[in-house]
Scaffold this motif. Structure first.
Motif, short mmCIF file in Angstrom:
data_model
loop_
_atom_site.label_atom_id
_atom_site.label_comp_id
_atom_site.label_asym_id
_atom_site.label_seq_id
_atom_site.Cartn_x
_atom_site.Cartn_y
_atom_site.Cartn_z
N ARG A 75 0.63 -1.20 0.03
CA ARG A 75 -0.10 -0.02 -0.04
C ARG A 75 0.80 1.36 0.10
O ARG A 75 0.67 2.28 -0.66
N GLU A 76 1.81 1.21 0.73
CA GLU A 76 2.78 2.29 0.83
C GLU A 76 3.39 2.62 -0.57
O GLU A 76 3.93 3.66 -0.82
N THR A 136 1.07 4.05 -2.80
CA THR A 136 0.97 5.48 -2.53
C THR A 136 2.01 6.58 -2.93
O THR A 136 1.90 7.52 -3.40
N GLN A 137 2.96 5.91 -2.71
CA GLN A 137 4.31 6.50 -3.21
C GLN A 137 4.19 6.93 -4.69
O GLN A 137 4.65 7.98 -5.13
N ILE A 138 3.76 5.83 -5.36
CA ILE A 138 3.67 6.11 -6.96
C ILE A 138 2.65 6.89 -7.27
O ILE A 138 2.61 8.06 -8.10
N ALA A 139 1.63 6.93 -6.46
CA ALA A 139 0.35 7.87 -6.66
C ALA A 139 0.88 9.32 -6.39
O ALA A 139 0.49 10.33 -6.92
N PRO A 179 0.17 -0.45 -9.59
CA PRO A 179 -0.01 0.51 -8.60
C PRO A 179 -1.40 0.67 -7.94
O PRO A 179 -1.74 0.97 -6.87
N THR A 180 -2.62 0.63 -8.98
CA THR A 180 -3.92 0.77 -8.62
C THR A 180 -4.24 -0.38 -7.50
O THR A 180 -5.21 -0.22 -6.63
N ILE A 195 -2.21 0.05 -4.04
CA ILE A 195 -2.71 1.21 -3.28
C ILE A 195 -3.80 0.68 -2.32
O ILE A 195 -3.99 1.09 -1.11
N LYS A 196 -4.60 -0.38 -2.89
CA LYS A 196 -5.39 -1.05 -2.07
C LYS A 196 -4.90 -1.86 -1.09
O LYS A 196 -5.54 -2.73 -0.36
#
Lengths: 237, 391
Positions: B279-280, B283-286, B382-383, B386-387
């Protein structure tokens, strides 16, 4: 002042492989979002809200059609260009906050600015301003595990707005919050939208969020069901 | 700089998990440096002692002489070469005559090597000054601590020695123990009795002859003369080199096992991190990092274990190793019987090269084992990440 188009979707299709077959999550969506809007993608689970939000956020790419976000064609962006777009222009707010667990609130908010290579003094000023916006200036040293869900989501909002992005994408931002906290953070977002002119696009099926939206884009089974400008039921206090 | 800052922040934030890995990895630094330092110190000490007590700066052997073959001793005696005489007289070259003999301490028979050496020499550290004046009834002799201990000899004891002269005739006399010396070179000690060279030449009927010549640093190394074979330090110290090489290999294996365990901990941490922190990562990619930036960040995190470990190792390792270098490492008594030079204490020598090479080696190894699992990040969706969905 006439606002520019921030998001423009044309016949957007997204398919996912499912075993030997394909599942079509978005079936030819077309609509635009103007700058300064406070809009929401509304629909039941599986309607394609999050998929659409991921494409708009350049985390995913369309299978067909085009998605122009802030003038960039998402389908044609390289990984690095997509990362640059997210880094400079898009803020994300997630259902599960997605704060970096070992960082303090300050460090979490600071993270996007570090990626932007912003100077130390400027960075500090921006972080403190963002935390003041969400009313957490006194929690700078707290880690996510030491904060409530509402506080975590407010830190996530601060992280999303700290770089003054043109677009904030919020995926079910109140799903894990109680009613009081939900209203608190939604009011914060409305305030940011009004005062900073930041465009907000939500993916939600929470009535509390819908009550704050000024535009409701209803999706159903990957199709655009309705797209209406509305008078918010709730507003900024 | 940003990568370092974020990696350090992540490591410090991870708390105990980081410090446990760092502690184990720091042990690798200290053990590798300690073991190699000890071997280096032993190597230096063994060679210095052998040069001081036995081999000087090189030797010439009477052709046919083989110290490992006692049967060669009877015939391995050659006349001093004329061109060496000035150096023998000045003490720059010391002749040693070697012969087999029997020795009767307290009535028990024991085979020994009788070694004759000029009483006035000071090229090697055998206390030959004690051999002077042995013109009375008994021949004066010096023996090493190990020889004295194994035969319960003490200074002043009279012991019968029996030998064969050059004609094969047996003769015997009493030997008086004039001195007992303590040295770390068993090959000048165990089973050996040192007497005056002139005396021994008379006993064996071999005037002006020797088995080997010990060369000092003033004597040129490249003298050649018929009947004598030059043995340089490389040849004379070959056994020490071999021994250190063997010990070094065994110690390196041990150090590598420890290092492998430490690197496995880093590797496991990285693998777990990449699963646990999906998830981290998402998030970093997002938030705007590219996948390869995240790969680099995780690799750097792993590599920085090695950097932090070097700092931690320095904190407790420098005082510990410095103390050992000052006070030495006591060696067990049983090493006396191993046949090569080991002091009662070995003083480790830590070279800057050893320290730098160890740090670089561990740093590279930690970076590699961090990079291998981190590559998986580049393939993460990444999607999904993130979850927090495990991929």
């Amino acid at each position: 002042m006439k606002e520019s188009i921030k998001i423009e979707l044309r016949d957007l299709v997204k398919r996912f492989p499912m075993g030997t077959k394909e599942f079509t999550a978005l079936k030819g969506l077309s609509f635009s979002v103007m700058g300064g809007e406070f809009a929401g993608l509304v629909g039941p689970s599986g309607s394609g809200k999050s998929t659409l939000l991921n494409i708009v956020g350049s985390l995913d790419s369309p299978s067909e059609g085009s998605a122009l976000v802030l003038g960039r064609d998402i389908g044609r962006l390289s990984h690095a260009e997509a990362a640059r777009l997210r880094n400079h222009h898009i803020g994300f707010i997630f259902q599960t906050y997605n704060l970096l667990p070992v960082y303090t609130a300050y460090e979490n908010v600071e993270f996007p600015l570090l990626l932007l290579r912003m100077g130390s003094a400027e960075r500090k000023k921006a972080v403190m301003e963002a935390l003041e916006w969400v009313g957490l200036a006194e929690k700078v040293k707290s880690r996510p595990a030491q904060m409530s869900g509402g506080e975590c989501q407010r830190v996530a909002i601060a992280r999303a707005i700290v770089k003054h992005p043109e677009l904030v994408l919020a995926d079910e931002p109140t799903a894990n919050l109680d009613a009081d906290n939900s209203h608190h953070i939604l009011k914060t977002m409305v305030k940011i939208n009004r005062e900073l002119g930041t465009t907000f696009l939500f993916a939600t099926h929470d009535e509390k969020v819908i009550g704050y939206l000024r535009r409701i884009i209803r999706l159903s089974d990957g199709l655009l069901h309705s797209d209406n400008l509305v008078e918010p039921i709730n507003g900024e206090d | 700089m940003l990568g370092f800052k974020l990696a350090l922040r992540n490591l410090v934030g991870a708390g105990l998990r980081t410090w446990l890995n760092v502690l184990v990895l720091s042990l690798s630094y200290v053990v590798i440096i300690y073991v190699n330092g000890m071997l280096h110190g032993w190597d230096i000490q063994a060679k210095v002692d052998m040069k001081n007590w036995e081999i000087g700066e090189g030797q010439y052997w009477c052709s046919g002489y083989d110290p490992l073959d006692p049967f060669t001793l009877q015939e391995s005696h050659c006349a001093f070469p004329q061109e060496f005489m000035p150096m023998i007289q000045s003490g720059e070259v010391v002749p040693v005559l070697v012969s087999l003999a029997s020795f009767y301490p307290e009535g028990r028979i024991q085979s020994i090597q009788l070694k004759g050496i000029p009483a006035g020499q000071d090229l090697i550290r055998i206390p030959t000054a004690s051999l002077a004046g042995g013109e009375g009834e008994a021949i004066k002799a010096v023996v090493g601590r190990r020889m004295a201990k194994s035969n319960q000899l003490k200074v002043g004891d009279l012991v019968t020695a029996r030998w064969r002269d050059r004609n094969g005739t047996f003769d015997a006399t009493d030997v008086e123990i004039a001195a007992i010396f303590s040295c770390d070179v068993p090959s000048v000690d165990m089973g050996q009795i040192w007497i005056d060279l002139d005396q021994m030449q008379r006993m064996l009927g071999m005037p002006g002859e020797a088995t080997l010549l010990i060369r000092g640093d003033k004597a040129p190394p490249d003298l050649t003369t018929a009947g004598w074979v030059e043995k340089d330090l490389k040849i004379l110290l070959a056994e020490v080199d071999e021994l250190i090489k063997t010990k070094s290999f065994a110690s390196t294996v041990m150090a590598m096992i420890l290092l492998a365990l430490a690197l496995l901990a880093v590797f496991d941490t990285q693998v777990l991190s990449i699963f646990r922190r999906q998830r981290e990562i998402g998030t970093q990619i997002a938030l705007g990092m590219t996948r390869w930036q995240v790969v680099r960040l995780f690799t750097l995190e792993g590599a920085m274990h090695a950097v932090l470990a070097a700092i931690v190792a320095a904190l407790y390792g420098i005082p510990l190793l410095a103390m050992q270098a000052r006070s030495g490492i006591p060696m067990p008594q049983s090493t006396d019987t191993m046949g090569f030079a080991i002091a009662e204490k070995i003083f480790p020598v830590y070279s800057s090269g050893l320290i730098v090479v160890t740090i670089i080696f561990i740093l590279i190894a930690a970076t590699v084992v961090s990079y291998l699992p981190a590559r998986k990040i580049s393939r993460l969706n990444p999607t999904e990440a993130i979850k927090g969905k495990i991929q």
